[in-house]
Design an enzyme around this catalytic site. Sequence first.
Site, short mmCIF file in Angstrom:
data_model
loop_
_atom_site.label_atom_id
_atom_site.label_comp_id
_atom_site.label_asym_id
_atom_site.label_seq_id
_atom_site.Cartn_x
_atom_site.Cartn_y
_atom_site.Cartn_z
N VAL A 13 0.98 -1.17 0.16
CA VAL A 13 -0.16 0.24 -0.34
C VAL A 13 0.95 1.00 0.02
CG1 VAL A 13 -1.49 1.09 1.35
CG2 VAL A 13 -1.48 -1.07 1.09
N CYS A 14 0.78 2.07 -0.35
CA CYS A 14 0.98 3.33 -0.79
C CYS A 14 2.51 3.02 -0.70
CB CYS A 14 1.05 4.03 0.66
SG CYS A 14 1.38 5.35 0.49
N THR A 15 3.28 3.74 -0.74
CA THR A 15 5.23 4.01 -0.86
C THR A 15 5.49 2.27 -0.50
OG1 THR A 15 5.63 4.92 1.11
CG2 THR A 15 5.83 6.45 -1.17
#
Length: 229
Positions: free
Chosen positions: A100-102
């Site tokens: 998720v995300c970075t």
Amino acid sequence: MSFNIGLMLFPNLTQLDLTGPWEVFARMPNANNYLIWKDRQPVMSDRGLAIVPTVTFTDCPQLDLICIPGGPGQIALMDDDETLDFVRRMAENAKWVTSVCTGSLILGAAGLLQGYRATSHWGSLDQLSLLGATPVAERVVRDRNRITGAGVTSGIDFALTVAEELLGREIAENIQLQMEYDPAPPFHSGSPRSASPQRLAEAKSQMQDFIARRRAATESAAARLKREE
């Protein structure tokens, strides 16, 4: 048959990257959920929320799904051999390798996104190409056994996508209803596509120094991958 899901903790992570998916995964039948870090001491998020790991790198069972969240602390993990080696080891036999995300940049630094389509937070999405991935500006991206979510709040969408893949739409919809996940944001300013030019310019200005530090870490990780080829 039980299904082992592991979400990695690390200092200065963005807690919603982790707790959003956790809420979904914890409602999945026959799922064993683990919070993983190097030791069992509480881990502090970037906004001051302490979360306690349940297993360590050493005693973590083999995972069927590994999920890597993101956040500012991701930068320090881009050259952290202990963490990257653990992620590679778990990914080798996992059915699903996710983020998720970075967190996707950590997967990339571990060499696990080369030749895959993937997403990340919009401010760092382009950096995936440095790590051999194809950046895709979508909320959730699946490519073979890689599933990646975009920034922060997309973690719930990501996890419901995983739930549908593993258990079918009926159970995934039931989990969504239990959670009353029915987004109706008060503003339409949640992505570069919907935000006004002024809001987007302000956000980019506020983030530019940090994004530059993240890019430097990504470039270093990319150079390292090339040396290891």
